[in-house]
Each structure stands twice: as structure tokens, then as C-alpha cells.
Scaffold this motif. Structure first.
Motif, PDB file in Angstrom:
ATOM      1  N   TYR A  32       3.176 -48.864  32.150  1.00 35.71           N
ATOM      2  CA  TYR A  32       2.246 -48.186  31.235  1.00 35.71           C
ATOM      3  C   TYR A  32       2.608 -46.711  31.087  1.00 35.71           C
ATOM      4  CZ  TYR A  32      -2.128 -46.406  29.298  1.00 35.71           C
ATOM      5  OH  TYR A  32      -3.062 -45.788  28.502  1.00 35.71           O
ATOM      6  N   LEU A  33       2.879 -46.055  32.206  1.00 39.18           N
ATOM      7  CA  LEU A  33       3.220 -44.631  32.156  1.00 39.18           C
ATOM      8  C   LEU A  33       4.501 -44.412  31.364  1.00 39.18           C
ATOM      9  CD1 LEU A  33       2.460 -43.571  35.856  1.00 39.18           C
ATOM     10  CD2 LEU A  33       1.013 -43.235  33.844  1.00 39.18           C
ATOM     11  N   GLN A  34       5.493 -45.256  31.589  1.00 39.37           N
ATOM     12  CA  GLN A  34       6.776 -45.096  30.906  1.00 39.37           C
ATOM     13  C   GLN A  34       6.677 -45.402  29.420  1.00 39.37           C
ATOM     14  OE1 GLN A  34       8.959 -47.834  33.314  1.00 39.37           O
ATOM     15  NE2 GLN A  34       9.289 -46.374  34.987  1.00 39.37           N
ATOM     16  N   THR A  35       5.722 -46.254  29.057  1.00 43.45           N
ATOM     17  CA  THR A  35       5.567 -46.629  27.650  1.00 43.45           C
ATOM     18  C   THR A  35       4.662 -45.664  26.897  1.00 43.45           C
ATOM     19  OG1 THR A  35       5.864 -48.967  28.208  1.00 43.45           O
ATOM     20  CG2 THR A  35       4.836 -48.468  26.087  1.00 43.45           C
ATOM     21  N   ASN A  36       3.554 -45.295  27.518  1.00 36.81           N
ATOM     22  CA  ASN A  36       2.518 -44.529  26.817  1.00 36.81           C
ATOM     23  C   ASN A  36       2.523 -43.034  27.113  1.00 36.81           C
ATOM     24  OD1 ASN A  36       0.629 -46.767  25.534  1.00 36.81           O
ATOM     25  ND2 ASN A  36       1.184 -47.473  27.580  1.00 36.81           N
ATOM     26  N   LEU A  37       3.074 -42.646  28.252  1.00 38.67           N
ATOM     27  CA  LEU A  37       2.996 -41.240  28.657  1.00 38.67           C
ATOM     28  C   LEU A  37       4.359 -40.692  29.069  1.00 38.67           C
ATOM     29  CD1 LEU A  37      -0.270 -41.615  30.768  1.00 38.67           C
ATOM     30  CD2 LEU A  37      -0.091 -40.486  28.543  1.00 38.67           C
ATOM     31  N   LYS A  38       5.412 -41.257  28.512  1.00 43.64           N
ATOM     32  CA  LYS A  38       6.764 -40.920  28.970  1.00 43.64           C
ATOM     33  C   LYS A  38       7.107 -39.447  28.784  1.00 43.64           C
ATOM     34  CE  LYS A  38       8.954 -42.401  24.622  1.00 43.64           C
ATOM     35  NZ  LYS A  38       9.973 -43.305  24.036  1.00 43.64           N
ATOM     36  N   ASP A  39       6.483 -38.783  27.811  1.00 38.62           N
ATOM     37  CA  ASP A  39       6.775 -37.374  27.569  1.00 38.62           C
ATOM     38  C   ASP A  39       6.057 -36.455  28.548  1.00 38.62           C
ATOM     39  OD1 ASP A  39       8.360 -38.055  25.407  1.00 38.62           O
ATOM     40  OD2 ASP A  39       6.718 -37.896  23.959  1.00 38.62           O
ATOM     41  N   TYR A  40       5.175 -37.029  29.360  1.00 39.67           N
ATOM     42  CA  TYR A  40       4.359 -36.209  30.251  1.00 39.67           C
ATOM     43  C   TYR A  40       4.591 -36.498  31.733  1.00 39.67           C
ATOM     44  CZ  TYR A  40       1.827 -35.477  25.884  1.00 39.67           C
ATOM     45  OH  TYR A  40       1.498 -35.165  24.590  1.00 39.67           O
ATOM     46  N   ILE A  41       5.425 -37.490  32.027  1.00 39.83           N
ATOM     47  CA  ILE A  41       5.584 -37.881  33.428  1.00 39.83           C
ATOM     48  C   ILE A  41       6.961 -37.508  33.958  1.00 39.83           C
ATOM     49  CG2 ILE A  41       3.932 -39.776  33.271  1.00 39.83           C
ATOM     50  CD1 ILE A  41       6.363 -41.699  33.209  1.00 39.83           C
ATOM     51  N   GLN A  42       6.996 -37.339  35.268  1.00 41.76           N
ATOM     52  CA  GLN A  42       8.233 -37.025  35.979  1.00 41.76           C
ATOM     53  C   GLN A  42       8.192 -37.720  37.327  1.00 41.76           C
ATOM     54  OE1 GLN A  42       8.692 -32.862  36.835  1.00 41.76           O
ATOM     55  NE2 GLN A  42      10.423 -33.175  38.200  1.00 41.76           N
ATOM     56  N   GLU A  43       9.282 -38.325  37.733  1.00 42.55           N
ATOM     57  CA  GLU A  43       9.345 -38.939  39.046  1.00 42.55           C
ATOM     58  C   GLU A  43       9.600 -37.850  40.086  1.00 42.55           C
ATOM     59  OE1 GLU A  43      12.340 -41.851  41.465  1.00 42.55           O
ATOM     60  OE2 GLU A  43      11.748 -42.553  39.454  1.00 42.55           O
ATOM     61  N   ILE A  44       8.726 -37.788  41.102  1.00 45.22           N
ATOM     62  CA  ILE A  44       8.879 -36.751  42.125  1.00 45.22           C
ATOM     63  C   ILE A  44       9.457 -37.297  43.421  1.00 45.22           C
ATOM     64  CG2 ILE A  44       6.997 -35.371  41.172  1.00 45.22           C
ATOM     65  CD1 ILE A  44       5.248 -36.394  43.509  1.00 45.22           C
ATOM     66  N   GLY A  45       9.689 -38.596  43.484  1.00 50.10           N
ATOM     67  CA  GLY A  45      10.270 -39.184  44.683  1.00 50.10           C
ATOM     68  C   GLY A  45      10.068 -40.677  44.689  1.00 50.10           C
ATOM     69  N   LYS A  46      10.538 -41.298  45.749  1.00 51.24           N
ATOM     70  CA  LYS A  46      10.366 -42.741  45.926  1.00 51.24           C
ATOM     71  C   LYS A  46       9.736 -43.019  47.284  1.00 51.24           C
ATOM     72  CE  LYS A  46      14.096 -44.344  42.881  1.00 51.24           C
ATOM     73  NZ  LYS A  46      13.183 -44.896  41.854  1.00 51.24           N
ATOM     74  N   SER A  47       8.910 -44.050  47.315  1.00 53.18           N
ATOM     75  CA  SER A  47       8.211 -44.433  48.537  1.00 53.18           C
ATOM     76  C   SER A  47       9.179 -45.051  49.543  1.00 53.18           C
ATOM     77  CB  SER A  47       7.115 -45.447  48.204  1.00 53.18           C
ATOM     78  OG  SER A  47       7.717 -46.680  47.782  1.00 53.18           O
ATOM     79  N   TYR A  48       8.650 -45.403  50.708  1.00 53.75           N
ATOM     80  CA  TYR A  48       9.480 -46.026  51.745  1.00 53.75           C
ATOM     81  C   TYR A  48      10.132 -47.304  51.228  1.00 53.75           C
ATOM     82  CZ  TYR A  48      10.826 -48.249  56.133  1.00 53.75           C
ATOM     83  OH  TYR A  48      11.539 -48.862  57.134  1.00 53.75           O
ATOM     84  N   LEU A  49       9.395 -48.058  50.383  1.00 51.48           N
ATOM     85  CA  LEU A  49       9.935 -49.293  49.819  1.00 51.48           C
ATOM     86  C   LEU A  49      10.581 -49.064  48.455  1.00 51.48           C
ATOM     87  CD1 LEU A  49       7.148 -51.862  50.828  1.00 51.48           C
ATOM     88  CD2 LEU A  49       9.324 -51.378  51.975  1.00 51.48           C
ATOM     89  N   ASP A  50      10.924 -47.817  48.184  1.00 57.17           N
ATOM     90  CA  ASP A  50      11.715 -47.437  47.020  1.00 57.17           C
ATOM     91  C   ASP A  50      10.979 -47.596  45.697  1.00 57.17           C
ATOM     92  OD1 ASP A  50      14.200 -46.235  46.494  1.00 57.17           O
ATOM     93  OD2 ASP A  50      14.982 -48.088  45.635  1.00 57.17           O
TER      94      ASP A  50
END
Length: 369
Positions: A26-44
Motif C-alpha cells: 500500500y505504501l509503495q503504491t499510494n504513498l511512494k513519493d513520501y516514504i523512505q526505507e530507514i532500515g530492515k528488521s531482524y527478519l529482513d
């Protein structure tokens, strides 16, 4: 204008449980211009930050630090959808503030619907140890720029009330900076915002807004952030009568989030009105989900007692919602507690494979005439 008139729940997320993969999509489809990945969890799994607003007041917020507390994630999703009905309110708000919102800080725990992360670490008690990757991402973001406020968004159990009668549907806290619980200027900033939210919502949910205990926790995130100089406000979404899926709570959590952001934009670090915070009743621990009263057990000697039950939220893979399974919590004299549902068993039969209800076990008895 009252924001409650514009509220609509995000239709893409109707259930209490939010699948991380569905959220990411949903974030990548609807809010892609506003989101940034800040890291990955233990399970990636990716951890996303949404950035919105052009204002000078910087706010940091995060949801699902505890994986089984989804109301804040819903609140942010609902807030953005509701703004489609009120573009002028959105424009006014985000011209004054800049919000960085971390969706689902604990995606591994969120997927399994557990409080802890994949390493069974409570992120909210890992501030100093930094045994988890996820808390490091939050702390790194917190020092990346000067944030004027932080919003630490959680949920609380059904045991809490504001007065022994009404559920604590929402509770707030201006965390303490020390054991003495000194009312500092930064705490007053938080109290002023909470007081403003309280004034907006107290007529909508009368007697259902509480104040969380301000005991100082040396390892908790909020206490340490405010101790370091960043005013931090704790939100707790709680019970609403006959609403275990927390759809009503979700609504009021969203309204509280909006009014908190609006208050911050207007107060701009002013502390006026902070004294009202002290008028908010402190949470009381008074209720169980169900209490069976006057149960007569099938024993050699007459034994009449109360049986208290709490629901546990269980997630099974392959489903898109959680189940509420009753477990025995207490048996005996439970007169000091109340139940959101109380069942008088006088004159009825207790039917079970065991003579006595087993504590911490799933309910396996029936009550019949």
C-alpha cells in the motif's frame, strides 16, 4: 471545523490485524513519493518512514513498536484518507508542521502479532542495551535532525478504566525525566498538548480518557527521549465497550492524533493550559473481560466461587484477522474486580472435565441450567 465530521476509516485495512506485506504494498503504491526505507528488521523486512509537511515544527512519531498494537498504524492511514474530505485542514496543518512517521517499527512482531520482535526483545525496554536493530533505527532518526516533539504510539489492555466504571479508551502521558517525576518545562509542553486533545475529545467520549502512570522507567524509550530534551507524548489506545476489534478505539485514536498535531502546530512549544492535564483521571486497573459469579463446582465439598476470564488475541497464519480466545486468569473471591461482562451462575451447573478451573488455561467449561 471539527475533524470528526470528516473521519473515514481506510477501507484497505478493515481488520485489527495488518499484514506487513499488505502495508508495504500500500505504501509503495499510494504513498511512494513520501516514504523512505530507514532500515530492515531482524527478519529482513523493510521499515518505512513517511515524511509529510513543509512547516518549521518537526515531529517524529512511530507505530507498532509492539507488534500487536495496530491502532496507531490504522490512525495514520485513516488520517491521510480522511484528509481527502478536508483538504483545507490538511493544507493548514502541514504548512505548519513537518511529520516523520515510522510505520510498523517492529514488522517481525507485527506479522506474528506479538509484542516482542523476532529475538523476543521488547523494543520499548531496549533503549540502552540496543540489542535490537529496530531501536537503533529509531534512535538514529531521532538524532538526525532537531525534532520539537515525539509521539510514542501504543495500545493498552482492557483491564484499565478511568473511574472503575468507564473504559480507558484513550490514555496519555507526559513521561517523567527522573525518579522524582519533576514537572519540567518539556513535560509542561507535553501536558499542554495532551490537555488540548482532552478538551477536544472529552465530550465525544465522556469519562473515557485517562492519564497513564508517570512512574519513571529508566529503560523505556519515551522517558529517555524526554530526558534527552525531546518532548515526548505517549498515546495508549484502550478498550471501548463491546468493541474488541477496536474499531471505535481506532476512530478516536485517529482524532486524537489529528488534534495532537494541530495543537502542536498552534502551541509551538507554548505551555499554556498545561494544568488541565492534572484534571485527567489516572488509569485504574479494575476489570476483567468476563467474570462468572457464584459458580458451584462439582466437588466433594460445596465450593462456590468466581471465575475471571481474559481474552487473548491469537493470530493464525493464513488468516487475515486475529481470534479472541478466553483464558482463566483468576478463580476464587474476585469481588475486588468487575467484568465487562458478568454472568450470574447461581443455580446453574458447572460442566467441565476438571473439578477446578485451571489458571492460565484456555476456558474448557460450560455453564448450563
Amino acid at each position: 471545523m471539527n475533524f470528526e465530521h470528516f473521519y473515514i476509516p481506510n477501507p484497505d485495512f478493515p481488520n485489527r490485524y495488518i499484514s506487513p506485506e499488505k502495508l508495504f504494498s500500500y505504501l509503495q503504491t499510494n504513498l511512494k513519493d513520501y516514504i523512505q526505507e530507514i532500515g530492515k528488521s531482524y527478519l529482513d523486512k523493510p521499515i518505512y518512514k513517511l515524511s509529510v509537511g513543509t512547516g518549521k515544527i518537526n515531529i517524529l512519531a512511530w507505530s507498532q513498536m509492539h507488534g500487536n498494537e495496530s491502532n496507531a498504524t490504522h490512525a495514520m492511514l485513516d488520517l491521510l484518507v480522511s484528509f481527502e474530505n478536508a483538504p483545507e485542514l490538511k493544507e493548514e496543518l502541514f504548512s505548519k508542521i513537518s511529520l516523520d512517521f515510522i510505520f510498523m517499527l517492529n514488522p517481525d512482531g507485527s506479522e506474528k502479532w506479538t509484542r516482542l520482535n523476532a529475538l523476543e526483545i521488547d523494543l520499548n525496554r531496549d533503549f540502552h542495551n540496543e540489542a535490537s536493530k529496530e531501536i537503533k533505527f529509531l534512535k538514529n532518526l531521532a538524532v538526525s535532525k532537531k525534532y520539537d516533539y515525539a509521539l510514542n504510539l501504543h495500545e493498552q489492555r482492557t483491564i484499565f478504566t478511568t473511574d472503575g466504571i468507564h473504559p480507558a479508551t484513550l490514555s496519555f502521558l507526559a513521561p517523567s525525566e527522573n525518579i522524582e517525576r519533576t514537572v519540567t518545562e518539556n513535560r509542561k509542553k507535553c501536558m499542554a498538548v495532551i490537555a488540548d486533545v482532552y478538551n477536544h475529545l472529552k465530550e465525544l467520549i465522556p469519562n473515557q480518557i485517562g492519564r497513564y502512570s508517570d512512574e519513571f522507567y529508566p529503560t523505556s524509550t519515551g522517558d529517555n527521549f524526554i530526558k534527552a530534551g525531546m518532548p515526548t507524548i505517549l498515546f495508549e489506545g484502550g478498550h471501548f465497550v463491546n468493541d474488541y476489534p477496536r474499531k471505535e478505539t481506532r476512530k478516536y485514536f485517529t482524532l486524537a492524533l489529528y488534534y495532537a498535531l494541530k495543537s502542536i502546530s498552534e502551541l509551538n512549544s507554548d505551555t499554556r493550559g498545561w494544568e488541565v492535564y492534572q484534571e485527567i483521571p489516572e488509569n485504574q486497573e479494575t476489570h476483567y473481560d468476563v467474570i462468572y459469579r457464584n459458580v458451584k463446582l462439582n466437588t466433594e465439598h460445596e465450593c462456590i466461587l468466581d471465575i475471571a476470564v481474559q481474552y487473548r488475541e491469537i493470530f493464525e497464519e493464513g488468516k487475515d484477522e486475529i481470534s479472541f480466545i478466553p483464558f482463566v486468569i483468576e478463580a476464587g473471591d474476585v469481588k475486588k474486580r468487575k467484568g465487562w461482562l458478568e454472568i450470574d451462575c447461581t443455580g446453574k451447573k458447572y460442566i467441565s472435565d476438571t473439578k477446578y478451573p485451571k489458571l492460565e488455561a484456555e476456558v474448557n467449561f460450560k455453564i448450563e441450567d
